[in-house]
Design an enzyme around this catalytic site. Structure first.
Site, short mmCIF file in Angstrom:
data_model
loop_
_atom_site.label_atom_id
_atom_site.label_comp_id
_atom_site.label_asym_id
_atom_site.label_seq_id
_atom_site.Cartn_x
_atom_site.Cartn_y
_atom_site.Cartn_z
N ASP A 1 -0.25 40.64 40.79
CA ASP A 1 -0.11 42.12 41.32
C ASP A 1 -0.41 41.90 42.58
O ASP A 1 -1.09 40.68 43.61
CB ASP A 1 -1.41 42.43 41.35
CG ASP A 1 -1.79 43.91 41.64
OD1 ASP A 1 -0.33 45.30 40.83
OD2 ASP A 1 -2.49 44.56 41.60
N HIS B 1 3.83 50.86 34.69
CA HIS B 1 2.66 51.87 35.02
C HIS B 1 2.91 52.40 36.35
O HIS B 1 2.26 53.62 36.20
CB HIS B 1 1.55 51.37 34.51
CG HIS B 1 1.05 50.38 35.51
ND1 HIS B 1 1.97 48.93 35.64
CD2 HIS B 1 0.28 50.09 36.63
CE1 HIS B 1 0.99 47.74 36.66
NE2 HIS B 1 0.62 49.14 37.07
N ASP B 2 3.40 51.71 37.40
CA ASP B 2 3.72 52.84 38.66
C ASP B 2 4.88 53.57 39.10
O ASP B 2 4.81 54.16 40.34
CB ASP B 2 3.65 51.89 39.85
CG ASP B 2 2.26 50.61 39.79
OD1 ASP B 2 0.87 50.49 39.10
OD2 ASP B 2 2.68 49.78 40.16
N ASP C 1 -2.15 39.48 33.16
CA ASP C 1 -1.81 40.28 34.47
C ASP C 1 -3.32 39.86 35.73
O ASP C 1 -4.05 39.41 35.53
CB ASP C 1 -2.24 42.01 35.21
CG ASP C 1 -0.53 42.43 36.24
OD1 ASP C 1 -1.35 42.36 37.10
OD2 ASP C 1 -0.75 43.59 35.24
N GLU D 1 4.63 40.35 41.22
CA GLU D 1 4.97 42.16 42.20
C GLU D 1 5.04 41.76 43.25
O GLU D 1 4.49 41.07 44.54
CB GLU D 1 4.15 42.71 41.38
CG GLU D 1 4.51 44.20 41.96
CD GLU D 1 3.33 45.17 42.26
OE1 GLU D 1 3.37 46.33 41.74
OE2 GLU D 1 2.46 44.85 42.97
O1 TEU Z 1 0.89 47.80 42.63
C1 TEU Z 1 1.54 47.83 43.88
C2 TEU Z 1 1.42 49.39 44.55
O2 TEU Z 1 0.53 50.35 44.05
C3 TEU Z 1 2.78 49.62 44.98
O3 TEU Z 1 3.49 50.91 44.90
C4 TEU Z 1 2.14 49.75 46.64
O4 TEU Z 1 2.38 50.36 47.29
C5 TEU Z 1 3.58 48.24 47.33
O5 TEU Z 1 3.45 47.66 47.18
C6 TEU Z 1 3.00 48.87 48.57
O6 TEU Z 1 4.23 47.76 48.99
C7 TEU Z 1 0.63 47.17 42.11
C8 TEU Z 1 -0.32 47.37 40.81
O7 TEU Z 1 1.18 47.56 39.98
C9 TEU Z 1 -0.86 49.01 40.80
O8 TEU Z 1 -0.86 49.49 39.22
C10 TEU Z 1 -1.94 48.94 41.15
O9 TEU Z 1 -2.87 50.00 41.93
C11 TEU Z 1 -1.99 48.23 42.12
O10 TEU Z 1 -1.08 46.63 42.90
C12 TEU Z 1 -3.15 47.54 43.57
O11 TEU Z 1 -3.86 46.98 42.21
#
Ligand code: TEU
Ligand code: CA
Length: 555
Positions: free
Chosen positions: A205, A336-337, A109, A264
């Protein structure tokens, strides 16, 4: 009893990942090798037989770098080491070697939109306005009105600098200023360092947030909200494609290896997704978009709405057709989200096994690279959270306190958390029915779902009808059948209230997937004419699908 042969056929060379399946491990919750209640690298190495048996090609591990753990490792304080919670750098080298020996690859990651506020770069940058790294982050004398993704303002005041810094996430996650070429090159150095160590690629990320509108304009405030919604100034920002192309040129083009580059890209569009992944543009191989996991969100994620099959079908089909002739899809339900998909779009009660298998079938048989998140393969469910004290996640905890302070009924807030909280996907992996679920011999850092006594790997491994055996069959099908990898995609119906039906077509033949997303029988109607050929997955049957039945024809 049907036996399931092993040994997947792996492709190599450009586009090798089209026939691959990725498995995501959230290290904290996968397997605890030393009994301290937290998963670690030792634990992962001890469980590689499971991944090999399942047949996956690539392991992606969420961050294991040194971190104050404000966001469980998505707040990195050192990009060149392993946090002692998870082990050592030697252990990570060992994991890379173990995987390569088994013919698998490792994807790390990369968290480079932001660092931890305890990273030396930030400590330096925040120490004084004269710091050499003063422009490595976003500093302003006055904040704008942006809110953070994790509740509260996106700006925090810092005494040392006598200024505010921007953080789109938690206040311990300051955003790097990618406008500064020194920052970009520092990130490229990190990438090269890991590639030289033998890793096979990166999951980047929130990579579509790295370029902000440099004017940082005030953002519209939605009804009932305190802070501005900054999305239009940060998502797929003005220079993001330029940065990714530069990264590719500076780093990946110099490696003559089979790498995997996954971005992502929350809230991106099909149009942007195509740009990120068009091989001619040399940016990324695939992106993790969010459209299909926001079907049950209202104005924001805590505003939970009922599942809408029509909308799911329409958005998935839009990505399939939008990236048909340029670009490539990633396919995922969970990470994980996200809350657990069987609790969300399936039925985690009476039809848990059937609906988990159906969800796997419709995902894995689309065109794209499937991602299995730990626990998906046994149909793990959401956790029955009752009190905020059971929640660890910074996003959930912040939201709870903000909403309750704003006068919302704590019971209502807990109901949203029960449905959407990220900890649903973070409870420990359920390996067996023992007290620590085979995850730990100690006290788990987050409660184990009480249903591990029934839902676990050991209970499903030798059962040919289990969710686990089904995943294994799907993975094998991708490795063996070129239709699954290369066939085109056609949605067969866009009005039926229960069905998700599509066809994959290729010079070697075609597959038809008929899936009943409901707890009632579904009449196939005109689609009954598709019931031809051999049943490749599921059971033989007539023009009616049983509750949560998915049937696949091959001809
Ligand atoms: O996730 C992104 C994230 O938290 C999304 O829900 C975000 O609100 C979205 O991109 C908005 O459109 C990543 C990781 O997977 C997560 O675990 C982290 O907490 C986050 O980034 C911050 O690094
Ligand atoms: Ca441990």
């Amino acid at each position: 009893m049907t036996s399931i042969p092993t040994a997947p056929a792996r492709r190599t060379g450009p586009g090798w990942w089209r026939s691959a399946v990725v498995y995501q491990v959230y290290p904290r919750s996968f397997a605890d090798g030393n009994g301290d209640g937290i998963g670690d690298l030792r634990g992962i190495r001890d469980r590689l037989d499971h991944l090999q048996w399942l047949g996956v090609d690539v392991l992606w591990i969420s961050p294991v770098y040194p971190s104050p753990m404000a966001d469980n490792g998505y707040d990195v304080s050192d990009y060149h080491d392993v946090d002692p919670t998870y082990g050592t750098l030697e252990e990570l080298d060992g994991l890379i070697a173990d995987l390569h020996e088994r013919g698998m690859k490792l994807v790390m990651d990369l968290v480079a939109n932001h660092t931890s506020d305890e990273h030396p770069w930030f400590i330096d940058s925040s120490s004084s306005p004269e710091s050499e790294k003063r422009d490595w982050y976003w500093w302003r004398d006055e904040p704008n009105n942006w809110g953070s993704f994790f509740s509260g303002p996106a700006w925090t005041y810092c005494e040392g600098r006598a200024a505010y810094y921007m953080h789109l996430f938690a206040k311990k996650q300051p955003d790097l200023n990618w406008e500064n070429p020194e920052v970009r090159h520092a990130v490229y150095d990190i990438l090269r360092w890991w590639l030289d160590r033998g890793v096979d690629g990166f999951r980047m990320d929130v990579i579509n947030l790295i370029s902000k509108d440099p004017e940082l304009p005030e953002a519209p405030v939605m009804p009932g909200q305190k802070y501005g919604n900054m999305r239009q100034s940060v998502i797929d920002g003005p220079r993001v494609h330029e940065y990714l192309a530069e990264m590719h040129r500076e780093v990946f083009d110099k490696y003559d290896r089979d790498l995997l580059l996954v971005g992502e890209t929350g809230e991106t569009t099909v149009e942007e997704g195509r740009k990120y992944t068009d091989p001619d543009r040399r940016e990324l191989d695939m992106v993790l978009h969010y459209e299909h996991v926001e079907i049950d969100h209202g104005a924001f994620k805590w505003d939970v709405r009922p599942f809408d099959l029509g909308r799911l079908r329409e958005r998935l089909a839009a990505w399939q057709t939008g990236l048909a002739d340029a670009g490539w899809n990633s396919l995922y339900w969970d990470n994980h989200d996200q809350p657990r998909i069987v609790s969300r779009y399936g039925d985690d009660g009476r039809w848990r096994t059937e609906s988990a298998k159906l969800l796997a079938t419709v995902l894995h048989l689309q065109r794209g690279t499937p991602f299995v998140y730990q626990g998906d393969e046994i149909g793990m469910t959401n956790y029955p959270f009752v009190s905020i004290d059971e929640v660890d996640d910074v996003e959930g905890v912040n939201y709870y306190h903000e909403a309750v302070a704003a006068g919302e009924d704590p019971e209502d807030v807990m109901r949203s958390l029960r449905a959407m909280c990220r900890d649903n996907g973070r409870t420990p992996m359920q390996w067996d029915d023992g007290p620590g679920a085979g995850f730990t011999t100690g006290d788990p850092w987050l409660a184990i779902n009480p249903n591990h006594t029934e839902i676990n790997v050991a209970a499903q491994k030798d059962d040919p009808d289990s969710v686990l055996s089904h995943y294994r069959r799907l993975i094998r099908l991708r490795h063996e059948d070129p239709v699954v990898v290369d066939g085109d995609f056609t949605l067969l119906d866009d009005v039926h209230p229960q069905l998700f039906a599509f066809r994959r077509r290729h010079e070697s033949g075609e597959l038809v997937v008929l899936a009943n997303f409901s707890s009632e029988e579904a009449e196939l109607g005109d689609l009954a004419q598709e019931c031809r050929g051999e049943v490749a997955l599921g059971a033989e049957g007539g023009p009616v699908l049983a509750p949560w039945e998915a049937r696949v024809y091959r001809r």
